[in-house]
Every structure is written in C-alpha cells, then in structure tokens.
Write a protein that holds these residues in place. Structure first.
Motif, PDB file in Angstrom:
ATOM      1  N   LEU A   1       4.951 -13.093 -14.533  1.00  0.00           N
ATOM      2  CA  LEU A   1       5.628 -11.826 -14.119  1.00  0.00           C
ATOM      3  C   LEU A   1       6.922 -12.273 -14.124  1.00  0.00           C
ATOM      4  N   HIS A   2       7.461 -13.316 -13.325  1.00  0.00           N
ATOM      5  CA  HIS A   2       8.897 -13.622 -13.449  1.00  0.00           C
ATOM      6  C   HIS A   2       9.375 -13.833 -14.789  1.00  0.00           C
ATOM      7  N   GLU A   3       8.717 -14.791 -15.523  1.00  0.00           N
ATOM      8  CA  GLU A   3       9.322 -15.061 -16.796  1.00  0.00           C
ATOM      9  C   GLU A   3       9.351 -14.111 -17.797  1.00  0.00           C
ATOM     10  N   HIS A   4       8.713 -13.074 -17.593  1.00  0.00           N
ATOM     11  CA  HIS A   4       8.571 -11.735 -18.569  1.00  0.00           C
ATOM     12  C   HIS A   4       9.441 -10.674 -17.795  1.00  0.00           C
ATOM     13  N   ILE A   5      10.318 -11.132 -16.953  1.00  0.00           N
ATOM     14  CA  ILE A   5      11.280  -9.981 -16.518  1.00  0.00           C
ATOM     15  C   ILE A   5      10.972  -8.754 -15.819  1.00  0.00           C
ATOM     16  N   VAL A   6       9.743  -8.745 -15.184  1.00  0.00           N
ATOM     17  CA  VAL A   6       9.234  -7.754 -14.583  1.00  0.00           C
ATOM     18  C   VAL A   6       9.818  -6.990 -13.553  1.00  0.00           C
ATOM     19  N   GLU A   7      10.719  -7.926 -12.986  1.00  0.00           N
ATOM     20  CA  GLU A   7      11.571  -7.351 -11.654  1.00  0.00           C
ATOM     21  C   GLU A   7      12.551  -6.450 -12.425  1.00  0.00           C
ATOM     22  N   GLU A   8      13.160  -6.912 -13.421  1.00  0.00           N
ATOM     23  CA  GLU A   8      14.066  -6.028 -14.205  1.00  0.00           C
ATOM     24  C   GLU A   8      13.794  -4.561 -14.649  1.00  0.00           C
ATOM     25  N   VAL A   9      12.638  -4.808 -15.127  1.00  0.00           N
ATOM     26  CA  VAL A   9      11.938  -3.319 -15.518  1.00  0.00           C
ATOM     27  C   VAL A   9      11.670  -2.700 -14.322  1.00  0.00           C
TER      28      VAL A   9
ATOM     29  N   ARG B   1     -10.138 -14.072 -11.602  1.00  0.00           N
ATOM     30  CA  ARG B   1      -9.567 -14.593 -13.024  1.00  0.00           C
ATOM     31  C   ARG B   1      -8.312 -14.601 -13.175  1.00  0.00           C
ATOM     32  N   CYS B   2      -7.627 -14.527 -11.882  1.00  0.00           N
ATOM     33  CA  CYS B   2      -5.960 -14.221 -12.060  1.00  0.00           C
ATOM     34  C   CYS B   2      -5.566 -15.617 -11.745  1.00  0.00           C
TER      35      CYS B   2
ATOM     36  N   ALA C   1      -2.234  -7.503 -12.681  1.00  0.00           N
ATOM     37  CA  ALA C   1      -1.838  -8.771 -12.201  1.00  0.00           C
ATOM     38  C   ALA C   1      -1.958  -9.914 -12.981  1.00  0.00           C
ATOM     39  N   ALA C   2      -1.402 -10.828 -12.655  1.00  0.00           N
ATOM     40  CA  ALA C   2      -1.019 -12.053 -13.474  1.00  0.00           C
ATOM     41  C   ALA C   2      -0.389 -13.369 -12.496  1.00  0.00           C
ATOM     42  N   SER C   3      -0.083 -14.207 -13.065  1.00  0.00           N
ATOM     43  CA  SER C   3       0.332 -15.393 -12.162  1.00  0.00           C
ATOM     44  C   SER C   3       1.825 -14.946 -11.816  1.00  0.00           C
TER      45      SER C   3
END
Length: 105
Positions: free
Chosen positions: A15-23, A56-57, A9-11
């Motif tokens: 997650l959007h900035e780290h291209i998680v959706e593409e992964v 904490r998230c 979990a993260a903000s």
C-alpha cells in the motif's frame, strides 16, 4: 447498531509503494472542501482480519476501511492485487472496525 464496512487489505509495504496515502489525502481534502464527513480510514495491523479468519494477506498487513463500497471497489480496480471484502460491526467478533491487532504478526 451494526454498519457494513468494506475493506481492501494488502501488505503495508504494498500500500505504501502504491501511494495509497496520497490518494486518501486527496480524497480527505475533497471531503473537507465539500463538508462531507470522512467515511474511510487507513488501518495498520487491522484486528478485523483475524476476526474474519483472513490469513491470505502478507504481513505486516494494512487495510483501507470505508462505509462506501463503491470507493473500495474503485481502489480495488486501481490496485488490483489486494484482498477485498466486507463485514458488519460492531459485533461480538468485531467490536471496533478500526482496531489494530495486539499481536502484529
């Protein structure tokens, strides 16, 4: 019957900035090509964080949830600054592991 779910979990912004959706999309295509059932989900405002007492998230939060702990560990190493954990569901505290929070903080 309860199952173990692993998460990171993260903000939502992180997650959007780290291209998680593409992964996740790459992984989804790979699973479909191999006829493997999808065992991971992107959950915005995950209710289970509240049920676990995890505060904490940064908010608004998002989580990647999977029944594959190795995949979540791999993502943790790739992203680094995220919360990682696991929980059993369904349970009295977490009836739906993919539910979103009614009160998005």
């Amino acid at each position: 019957m309860a199952q173990t779910y692993h998460y990171l979990a993260a903000s939502e912004r992180f997650l959007h900035e780290h291209i998680v959706e593409e992964v996740l999309e790459e992984r989804r295509r790979d699973y479909l090509a191999r006829n493997k059932p999808i065992d991971f989900w992107l959950v915005r405002a995950p209710a289970f964080l509240e049920a676990l007492g995890e505060h904490r998230c940064p908010l608004p939060a998002a989580a990647i949830v999977s029944t594959d702990g190795a995949f979540i560990l791999w993502l943790k190493h790739r992203l680094q600054y995220v919360l990682m954990g696991s929980f059993e569901a369904p349970s009295p505290a977490i009836p739906d592991p993919l539910a979103t929070s009614a009160t998005v903080r």
